[in-house]
Design a protein around this motif. Structure first.
Motif, PDB file in Angstrom:
ATOM      1  N   LEU A 398     -27.649   8.959   8.940  1.00  0.00           N
ATOM      2  CA  LEU A 398     -26.237   9.344   8.869  1.00  0.00           C
ATOM      3  C   LEU A 398     -25.432   8.351   8.044  1.00  0.00           C
ATOM      4  CD1 LEU A 398     -25.465  10.629  12.486  1.00  0.00           C
ATOM      5  CD2 LEU A 398     -25.745  11.975  10.404  1.00  0.00           C
ATOM      6  N   LEU A 399     -25.681   7.078   8.233  1.00  0.00           N
ATOM      7  CA  LEU A 399     -24.937   6.059   7.480  1.00  0.00           C
ATOM      8  C   LEU A 399     -25.193   6.197   5.980  1.00  0.00           C
ATOM      9  CD1 LEU A 399     -25.438   2.965   9.820  1.00  0.00           C
ATOM     10  CD2 LEU A 399     -23.326   4.259   9.446  1.00  0.00           C
ATOM     11  N   THR A 400     -26.416   6.550   5.621  1.00  0.00           N
ATOM     12  CA  THR A 400     -26.726   6.761   4.201  1.00  0.00           C
ATOM     13  C   THR A 400     -25.907   7.908   3.631  1.00  0.00           C
ATOM     14  OG1 THR A 400     -28.974   5.893   4.453  1.00  0.00           O
ATOM     15  CG2 THR A 400     -28.570   7.323   2.568  1.00  0.00           C
ATOM     16  N   LEU A 401     -25.757   8.987   4.391  1.00  0.00           N
ATOM     17  CA  LEU A 401     -24.967  10.131   3.926  1.00  0.00           C
ATOM     18  C   LEU A 401     -23.482   9.783   3.866  1.00  0.00           C
ATOM     19  CD1 LEU A 401     -26.662  13.131   5.794  1.00  0.00           C
ATOM     20  CD2 LEU A 401     -27.158  12.198   3.526  1.00  0.00           C
ATOM     21  N   ILE A 402     -23.010   9.019   4.846  1.00  0.00           N
ATOM     22  CA  ILE A 402     -21.601   8.611   4.836  1.00  0.00           C
ATOM     23  C   ILE A 402     -21.283   7.810   3.580  1.00  0.00           C
ATOM     24  CG2 ILE A 402     -19.839   7.225   6.022  1.00  0.00           C
ATOM     25  CD1 ILE A 402     -21.275   7.924   8.653  1.00  0.00           C
ATOM     26  N   GLU A 403     -22.241   7.019   3.131  1.00  0.00           N
ATOM     27  CA  GLU A 403     -22.047   6.210   1.922  1.00  0.00           C
ATOM     28  C   GLU A 403     -21.775   7.075   0.695  1.00  0.00           C
ATOM     29  OE1 GLU A 403     -22.386   2.824   1.115  1.00  0.00           O
ATOM     30  OE2 GLU A 403     -22.770   1.999   3.100  1.00  0.00           O
ATOM     31  N   GLU A 404     -22.239   8.324   0.710  1.00  0.00           N
ATOM     32  CA  GLU A 404     -21.955   9.221  -0.416  1.00  0.00           C
ATOM     33  C   GLU A 404     -20.459   9.500  -0.527  1.00  0.00           C
ATOM     34  OE1 GLU A 404     -24.265  12.793  -0.798  1.00  0.00           O
ATOM     35  OE2 GLU A 404     -25.976  11.901   0.253  1.00  0.00           O
ATOM     36  N   MET A 405     -19.805   9.648   0.623  1.00  0.00           N
ATOM     37  CA  MET A 405     -18.365   9.914   0.634  1.00  0.00           C
ATOM     38  C   MET A 405     -17.563   8.625   0.571  1.00  0.00           C
ATOM     39  SD  MET A 405     -17.865  13.066   3.356  1.00  0.00           S
ATOM     40  CE  MET A 405     -18.246  12.040   4.770  1.00  0.00           C
ATOM     41  N   HIS A 406     -18.096   7.582   1.218  1.00  0.00           N
ATOM     42  CA  HIS A 406     -17.379   6.300   1.310  1.00  0.00           C
ATOM     43  C   HIS A 406     -18.320   5.161   0.899  1.00  0.00           C
ATOM     44  CE1 HIS A 406     -14.050   8.257   3.395  1.00  0.00           C
ATOM     45  NE2 HIS A 406     -14.937   8.840   4.173  1.00  0.00           N
ATOM     46  N   PRO A 407     -18.478   4.949  -0.403  1.00  0.00           N
ATOM     47  CA  PRO A 407     -19.374   3.879  -0.871  1.00  0.00           C
ATOM     48  C   PRO A 407     -19.011   2.534  -0.228  1.00  0.00           C
ATOM     49  CG  PRO A 407     -18.676   5.250  -2.710  1.00  0.00           C
ATOM     50  CD  PRO A 407     -17.859   5.684  -1.525  1.00  0.00           C
ATOM     51  N   GLY A 408     -20.031   1.818   0.217  1.00  0.00           N
ATOM     52  CA  GLY A 408     -19.800   0.529   0.860  1.00  0.00           C
ATOM     53  C   GLY A 408     -19.416   0.622   2.319  1.00  0.00           C
ATOM     54  N   PHE A 409     -19.576   1.799   2.930  1.00  0.00           N
ATOM     55  CA  PHE A 409     -19.172   2.001   4.324  1.00  0.00           C
ATOM     56  C   PHE A 409     -19.834   0.982   5.247  1.00  0.00           C
ATOM     57  CE2 PHE A 409     -19.632   4.053   8.527  1.00  0.00           C
ATOM     58  CZ  PHE A 409     -18.316   4.408   8.778  1.00  0.00           C
TER      59      PHE A 409
END
Length: 502
Positions: A398-409
C-alpha cells in the motif's frame, strides 16, 4: 404499561434503535461485548493520536437531509461535530492505468461540470444520468422520511431499482472510462458488476453529490451522543459483557444470558449483530431450518485492510477531501476479488484546530476474507509470525502505491499500525469481517433482502445487514425496526413534526 427491550450490540444500529425507542418511552437496555460502544464508530488512541476504526464520510447531514432531521428529532443536532468537505473537490480519484486524476465537485451542477471538463462529449449524458439517480432516490419514502403506505421496505421494486448498477450507468453514459469513474464509490458499498442493484448505487451517489462531511476529533463522539439520548430517557448500556446465549421457547425469546452469567428479560429483543452470529447464540431448533440455511447462504460483502499512519509534525498537508486510488478502470467493479490491492481510500481526518498539516492518515483497502482464511481460527495477539510478516508485506504494498500519488510519502511517516479482515471480524463480531453487511445481488434480490422481523415473535433485527449499510442506511433501518414495534410511520411522523415545530 411501559414496554421493555433488550438490544444485543451497541453499534450504530443498536444505538440509533435504542435512542428512538428510549425517546418514545420504552425501557431500553443495550448489551455490548466490547469495552467501547459504537461498532464501526469506535475510535482508539495510538501513537498519541485518536484514530477511527473505520473511514467515515457522512452524507445526509446537510440542512433538510434525512440524517440532519433525525439528529434534530433526537435533540443532538447542535452537538454533532462535523466538517464539510471542500465544495470544489469532495473527492479526488487517481487511476494508475493512465496516471489520470479526476476531481469531483459538490452539488448536481458541480458534479456534472467537473466530470464534463474531462469528458466534454458526455455532458448531456451526465445530466441525464444524475437526473435518473436523483429520481430513483426521490421515489423511496424511507430515504426521504415520508410516511409509507404500510410497507417496511426501503425500495419500491420498480424495474430500474433492480437493474445491475453497471447496466444502469451504461444506460446513460457511453464512454467506458467515464462509466468506471461514476462507479468510484463502489468500495463504500461493495459494488460489483452484474450484481449490485442500481438503487444502492443511486442512494450512495445522491448522498455524496449533495454534500459530504467528516467527523471532527473522532467518530466515537457521535456514538457517545446517541448513548446520551438513551441514558437521558432512562435507558442503560452495559459494556464488556456480550450476549452468550439467546433462550428461545416456542418461537419466543424468554431471556438472554451474557458472558458474565447475567440474565436479562424484556418484552422485545433486537439484534444489532450479524444475523449469522446471532444464530450461533441459539439452539439449532430455535428457527426453521430453511431460515438458518437462507441466512447462511447469503454472501458477505468484502472486508478491508487498513493502515493507521502517524505523520511527522508539519510534513504532510491536510486534505479536506478523500482520495481514491484505482489500478485499472475495469477493476472498479472487482474490489472483492482475491487480487490485491486493486485500490484504496486515503483520508486525513480533521481535528478541532485543524491547520495546514495533518498529524495522521487513514488508508482503507478493500480485501477479500479469503486472503486471511488460513488464520481464521486464530485469536488476536496469537496469530503467529507468518501472519505478522504478511501484514508487513501488505502495508509495504500500500505504501508503494501511495507514493505514486504522494512521492516521498514514506519520508513523512513517524509510525504505522495495521488492521486486517480478522481484526474487523473479531472486534465487530461480523462474519468474515464484512464492512458493508450482506452482499446485495439484483439477480437474487429476495435472498439478499433480510426483513427486520424474524421467525421469532419478539425478536427483531437492525443494523447494516437489513436494507442499506453505512451512516445513512443504518439509521433508516433502525426506523424500520422501531416501527415494527411502535407502528408504521410512528418515528417518521415524529421526525417530521419536529421539523415543523422545532
Amino acid at each position: 404499561m411501559q414496554k421493555s427491550v433488550i438490544i444485543i450490540g451497541a453499534g450504530l444500529g443498536g444505538l440509533f434503535t435504542g435512542a428512538f425507542l428510549a425517546k418514545e418511552g420504552m425501557e431500553v437496555t443495550l448489551l455490548e461485548k466490547n469495552a467501547t460502544i459504537g461498532g464501526g464508530l469506535q475510535s482508539f488512541r495510538l501513537f498519541g493520536e485518536t484514530f477511527d476504526t473505520g473511514m467515515h464520510v457522512v452524507g445526509g447531514m446537510y440542512p433538510g437531509g434525512n440524517i440532519y432531521k433525525i439528529c434534530r428529532y433526537l435533540g443532538i443536532l447542535d452537538q454533532v461535530r462535523l466538517r464539510d468537505v471542500d465544495d470544489n473537490c469532495t473527492d479526488q480519484l487517481y487511476f494508475a492505468e493512465d496516471q489520470m486524476y479526476y476531481r469531483i465537485a459538490k452539488g448536481r451542477e458541480g458534479f456534472v461540470s467537473s466530470l464534463a471538463s474531462y469528458f466534454p462529449q458526455e455532458r448531456e449524458n451526465l445530466e441525464r444520468y444524475v437526473a435518473a439517480v436523483f429520481d430513483m432516490t426521490e421515489q423511496i419514502d424511507l430515504f426521504n422520511l415520508r410516511p409509507s403506505q404500510g410497507r417496511l421496505s426501503l425500495f419500491t421494486g420498480s424495474d430500474d431499482f433492480l437493474m445491475a448498477a453497471n447496466e444502469f450507468i451504461a444506460k446513460y453514459v457511453e464512454d467506458e472510462k467515464l462509466r468506471s469513474v461514476l462507479a468510484y464509490m463502489n468500495p463504500l458499498y461493495g459494488g460489483r458488476a452484474n450484481q449490485t442493484p442500481a438503487y444502492i448505487h443511486a442512494v450512495i451517489s445522491t448522498l455524496y453529490i449533495r454534500g459530504a462531511s467528516r467527523f471532527v476529533d473522532g467518530s466515537f463522539r457521535f456514538a457517545d451522543l446517541l448513548a446520551g439520548v438513551i441514558r437521558q430517557h432512562g435507558g442503560h448500556i452495559v459494556t464488556d459483557d456480550g450476549v452468550d446465549c439467546v433462550e428461545v421457547v416456542d418461537r419466543h425469546v424468554d431471556y438472554v444470558k451474557t458472558v458474565s452469567g447475567k440474565t436479562y428479560t424484556a418484552d422485545y429483543y433486537i439484534s444489532d449483530i450479524h444475523p449469522c452470529t446471532l444464530l450461533g447464540l441459539m439452539d439449532g431448533r430455535a428457527m426453521p431450518k430453511s431460515y438458518w440455511e437462507r441466512l447462511n447462504a447469503i454472501p458477505n460483502s468484502h472486508s478491508a485492510f487498513s493502515l493507521y499512519v502517524k505523520m511527522k509534525e508539519g510534513s504532510f498537508p491536510y486534505m479536506n477531501y478523500s482520495e481514491y486510488y484505482m489500478t485499472r478502470y475495469a477493476d472498479v467493479w472487482h474490489f472483492a476479488d482475491c487480487r490485491w490491492p486493486l485500490g484504496f481510500l486515503l483520508m486525513t481526518p480533521p481535528e478541532s484546530h485543524q491547520g495546514a498539516y495533518s498529524t495522521k492518515v487513514l488508508v482503507t483497502a478493500p480485501m477479500s476474507f479469503d486472503m486471511v482464511r488460513q488464520w481464521e481460527h486464530t485469536r488476536v495477539g496469537r496469530r503467529g509470525d507468518a501472519y505478522e510478516q504478511w501484514k508487513k508485506e501488505c502495508a509495504e504494498e500500500l505504501l508503494t502505491l501511495i507514493e505514486e500519488m504522494h512521492p516521498g510519502f514514506r519520508d513523512h511517516i513517524e509510525a504505522v499500525n495495521t488492521a486486517s479482515p480478522l481484526t474487523i471480524r473479531d472486534y465487530y463480531g461480523v462474519k468474515e469481517g464484512s464492512i458493508c453487511g450482506f452482499s446485495k445481488d439484483c439477480r437474487h434480490i429476495a435472498l439478499s433482502q433480510v426483513p427486520v422481523v424474524t421467525k421469532i415473535s419478539n425478536l427483531l433485527l437492525t443494523g447494516q445487514n437489513n436494507n442499506l449499510h453505512g451512516f445513512c442506511g443504518v439509521p433508516l433501518t433502525a426506523i424500520n425496526t422501531c416501527e415494527a414495534i411502535l407502528g408504521v410511520n410512528t418515528i417518521i411522523n415524529r421526525i417530521n413534526e419536529c421539523e415543523v415545530n422545532c
